[in-house]
Design a protein around this motif. Structure first.
Motif, PDB file in Angstrom:
ATOM      1  N   GLU A  53     -47.013  33.433  -1.679  1.00 18.55           N
ATOM      2  CA  GLU A  53     -47.761  32.256  -2.282  1.00 18.55           C
ATOM      3  C   GLU A  53     -48.409  31.340  -1.372  1.00 18.55           C
ATOM      4  O   GLU A  53     -47.781  30.876  -0.294  1.00 18.55           O
ATOM      5  CB  GLU A  53     -46.925  31.608  -3.429  1.00 18.55           C
ATOM      6  CG  GLU A  53     -46.556  32.823  -4.450  1.00 18.55           C
ATOM      7  CD  GLU A  53     -45.448  32.029  -5.535  1.00 18.55           C
ATOM      8  OE1 GLU A  53     -44.967  30.847  -5.209  1.00 18.55           O
ATOM      9  OE2 GLU A  53     -45.211  32.610  -6.508  1.00 18.55           O
ATOM     10  N   GLY A  54     -49.452  30.571  -2.076  1.00 15.78           N
ATOM     11  CA  GLY A  54     -50.129  29.392  -1.289  1.00 15.78           C
ATOM     12  C   GLY A  54     -49.671  28.099  -2.157  1.00 15.78           C
ATOM     13  O   GLY A  54     -49.263  28.170  -3.011  1.00 15.78           O
ATOM     14  N   ALA A  55     -50.508  27.207  -1.500  1.00 19.36           N
ATOM     15  CA  ALA A  55     -50.118  25.863  -2.346  1.00 19.36           C
ATOM     16  C   ALA A  55     -50.670  25.909  -3.603  1.00 19.36           C
ATOM     17  O   ALA A  55     -50.124  25.256  -4.670  1.00 19.36           O
ATOM     18  CB  ALA A  55     -50.885  24.897  -1.605  1.00 19.36           C
ATOM     19  N   LEU A  56     -51.961  26.363  -3.752  1.00 17.10           N
ATOM     20  CA  LEU A  56     -52.541  26.705  -5.173  1.00 17.10           C
ATOM     21  C   LEU A  56     -51.327  27.390  -6.115  1.00 17.10           C
ATOM     22  O   LEU A  56     -51.630  26.750  -7.335  1.00 17.10           O
ATOM     23  CB  LEU A  56     -53.906  27.373  -5.085  1.00 17.10           C
ATOM     24  CG  LEU A  56     -54.921  26.683  -4.409  1.00 17.10           C
ATOM     25  CD1 LEU A  56     -56.280  27.725  -4.696  1.00 17.10           C
ATOM     26  CD2 LEU A  56     -55.301  25.603  -5.201  1.00 17.10           C
TER      27      LEU A  56
ATOM     28  N   ASN B 278     -48.507  11.682   0.068  1.00 21.43           N
ATOM     29  CA  ASN B 278     -48.830  11.068   1.071  1.00 21.43           C
ATOM     30  C   ASN B 278     -48.702  12.021   2.206  1.00 21.43           C
ATOM     31  O   ASN B 278     -49.638  12.135   3.222  1.00 21.43           O
ATOM     32  CB  ASN B 278     -48.261   9.712   1.433  1.00 21.43           C
ATOM     33  CG  ASN B 278     -48.446   8.662   0.219  1.00 21.43           C
ATOM     34  OD1 ASN B 278     -49.560   8.662  -0.462  1.00 21.43           O
ATOM     35  ND2 ASN B 278     -47.591   7.867  -0.005  1.00 21.43           N
ATOM     36  N   GLU B 279     -47.745  12.732   2.347  1.00 24.77           N
ATOM     37  CA  GLU B 279     -47.575  13.650   3.586  1.00 24.77           C
ATOM     38  C   GLU B 279     -48.719  14.868   3.354  1.00 24.77           C
ATOM     39  O   GLU B 279     -48.890  15.312   4.404  1.00 24.77           O
ATOM     40  CB  GLU B 279     -46.104  14.369   3.364  1.00 24.77           C
ATOM     41  CG  GLU B 279     -44.894  13.533   3.742  1.00 24.77           C
ATOM     42  CD  GLU B 279     -43.728  14.216   3.716  1.00 24.77           C
ATOM     43  OE1 GLU B 279     -43.561  15.392   3.757  1.00 24.77           O
ATOM     44  OE2 GLU B 279     -42.678  13.486   3.527  1.00 24.77           O
ATOM     45  N   VAL B 280     -48.974  15.523   2.219  1.00 23.37           N
ATOM     46  CA  VAL B 280     -49.964  16.299   2.200  1.00 23.37           C
ATOM     47  C   VAL B 280     -51.176  15.998   2.700  1.00 23.37           C
ATOM     48  O   VAL B 280     -52.045  16.462   3.474  1.00 23.37           O
ATOM     49  CB  VAL B 280     -50.022  16.957   0.670  1.00 23.37           C
ATOM     50  CG1 VAL B 280     -51.236  17.994   0.369  1.00 23.37           C
ATOM     51  CG2 VAL B 280     -48.665  17.641   0.335  1.00 23.37           C
ATOM     52  N   THR B 281     -51.661  14.874   2.219  1.00 22.51           N
ATOM     53  CA  THR B 281     -52.806  14.197   2.593  1.00 22.51           C
ATOM     54  C   THR B 281     -53.110  13.995   4.096  1.00 22.51           C
ATOM     55  O   THR B 281     -53.808  14.103   4.682  1.00 22.51           O
ATOM     56  CB  THR B 281     -53.184  12.711   1.798  1.00 22.51           C
ATOM     57  OG1 THR B 281     -53.006  12.802   0.390  1.00 22.51           O
ATOM     58  CG2 THR B 281     -54.398  12.268   2.104  1.00 22.51           C
ATOM     59  N   GLU B 282     -51.901  13.418   4.516  1.00 30.45           N
ATOM     60  CA  GLU B 282     -51.796  13.332   6.011  1.00 30.45           C
ATOM     61  C   GLU B 282     -51.886  14.525   6.905  1.00 30.45           C
ATOM     62  O   GLU B 282     -52.434  14.496   7.783  1.00 30.45           O
ATOM     63  CB  GLU B 282     -50.419  12.448   6.443  1.00 30.45           C
ATOM     64  CG  GLU B 282     -50.614  11.867   7.843  1.00 30.45           C
ATOM     65  CD  GLU B 282     -49.940  12.937   8.705  1.00 30.45           C
ATOM     66  OE1 GLU B 282     -50.291  12.768  10.062  1.00 30.45           O
ATOM     67  OE2 GLU B 282     -49.033  13.683   8.294  1.00 30.45           O
TER      68      GLU B 282
ATOM     69  N   ALA C 195     -44.002  20.144   1.110  1.00 31.52           N
ATOM     70  CA  ALA C 195     -44.551  18.909   0.753  1.00 31.52           C
ATOM     71  C   ALA C 195     -45.152  19.058  -0.588  1.00 31.52           C
ATOM     72  O   ALA C 195     -45.156  18.056  -1.350  1.00 31.52           O
ATOM     73  CB  ALA C 195     -45.454  18.259   1.707  1.00 31.52           C
ATOM     74  N   VAL C 196     -46.046  20.090  -0.602  1.00 33.82           N
ATOM     75  CA  VAL C 196     -46.680  20.419  -1.875  1.00 33.82           C
ATOM     76  C   VAL C 196     -45.756  20.731  -3.050  1.00 33.82           C
ATOM     77  O   VAL C 196     -45.817  20.389  -4.151  1.00 33.82           O
ATOM     78  CB  VAL C 196     -47.380  21.601  -1.623  1.00 33.82           C
ATOM     79  CG1 VAL C 196     -48.161  22.290  -3.149  1.00 33.82           C
ATOM     80  CG2 VAL C 196     -48.632  21.513  -0.758  1.00 33.82           C
ATOM     81  N   LYS C 197     -44.516  21.337  -2.819  1.00 35.64           N
ATOM     82  CA  LYS C 197     -43.605  21.910  -3.620  1.00 35.64           C
ATOM     83  C   LYS C 197     -42.873  20.471  -4.140  1.00 35.64           C
ATOM     84  O   LYS C 197     -42.555  20.548  -5.386  1.00 35.64           O
ATOM     85  CB  LYS C 197     -42.480  22.783  -3.087  1.00 35.64           C
ATOM     86  CG  LYS C 197     -43.098  24.300  -2.866  1.00 35.64           C
ATOM     87  CD  LYS C 197     -41.853  25.027  -2.179  1.00 35.64           C
ATOM     88  CE  LYS C 197     -42.389  26.405  -1.838  1.00 35.64           C
ATOM     89  NZ  LYS C 197     -41.600  27.385  -1.289  1.00 35.64           N
ATOM     90  N   ASP C 198     -42.601  19.645  -3.278  1.00 35.16           N
ATOM     91  CA  ASP C 198     -41.852  18.352  -3.529  1.00 35.16           C
ATOM     92  C   ASP C 198     -43.076  17.193  -4.075  1.00 35.16           C
ATOM     93  O   ASP C 198     -42.567  16.230  -4.403  1.00 35.16           O
ATOM     94  CB  ASP C 198     -41.378  17.912  -2.377  1.00 35.16           C
ATOM     95  CG  ASP C 198     -40.009  18.803  -1.858  1.00 35.16           C
ATOM     96  OD1 ASP C 198     -39.566  19.547  -2.782  1.00 35.16           O
ATOM     97  OD2 ASP C 198     -39.632  18.756  -0.750  1.00 35.16           O
TER      98      ASP C 198
END
Length: 206
Positions: A71-74, A48-52, A41-44
């Motif tokens: 690798e992480g989200a950052l 809204n999905e990330v926040t949820e 979801a972060v990559k895309d």
């Protein structure tokens, strides 16, 4: 116990073991699935999905790392130059010093990709400017190698140590700047930067 009873006992034991595995598997599988969905979801850039997902009670996926790259989200949002997402994830508790499979921190990745404005964002989130990667390269060494004086100044302001050496050549940012004739301006900046006082390691008190 005859052979028939023995076979039945073995089958019962195996069935019980298999049932235990099946019962235990969903929790781990679910966590793995959630982690994968979060990173995807972060990559895309699906905000809204990330926040949820991050808002779910007990969620601990913010520092999930990709099993193949570490690798992480950052790392993901830095690679695409997304300052908004970077700030958001840091506010949600993302580790500014999370290292990927090669030991690269978000700050080192920012320098590598030439995104100067992100240095201040990470520094404000308590990113350590002196964490090196697996080769011993620090963000400041990388900035000197890029001959980027603006980055050098930003990193020095964030507490970077110009005398911390790498592992490959044992050279520091100050050393690399001094030996490169194209880096005269940076060498001057580093020459005007005093050496950091390093605390001596004391032995046990008797």
């Amino acid at each position: 116990m005859d052979s028939k009873d023995l076979r039945m006992s073995v089958r019962s034991l195996l069935a019980a073991m298999l049932l235990g595995v099946l019962v235990a598997a969903p929790a781990g599988a679910q966590q793995q699935s959630e982690s994968y969905k979060f990173l995807q979801a972060v990559k895309d850039a699906k905000g809204n999905e990330v926040t949820e997902m991050l808002g779910r009670p007990g969620s601990n996926i913010i520092n999930t790392r990709d099993p193949s790259t570490g690798e992480g989200a950052l790392h993901t949002v830095i690679k695409r130059g997304d300052e908004t997402y970077l700030r958001f994830l840091l506010q949600k508790g993302a580790d500014p010093n999370l290292r990927d499979g090669r030991g690269n921190t978000p700050l080192l990745l920012v320098v590598t990709t030439g995104q100067t404005d992100m240095i201040g964002i990470l520094a404000a989130a308590k990113a350590n400017a002196n964490i090196a990667n697996s080769a011993g390269e620090t963000p400041l060494i990388r900035a000197v190698q890029r001959r980027d004086i603006t980055m050098v100044r930003e990193l020095l302001a964030a507490g970077a140590d110009p005398d911390q050496g790498d592992l490959l050549a044992g050279m520091s940012a100050r050393d690399y700047a001094t030996q490169d004739p194209r880096n005269a301006a940076i060498a001057k900046v580093l020459a005007d930067t005093p050496k950091k006082t390093r605390k001596a390691v004391s032995g046990p008190k008797l």
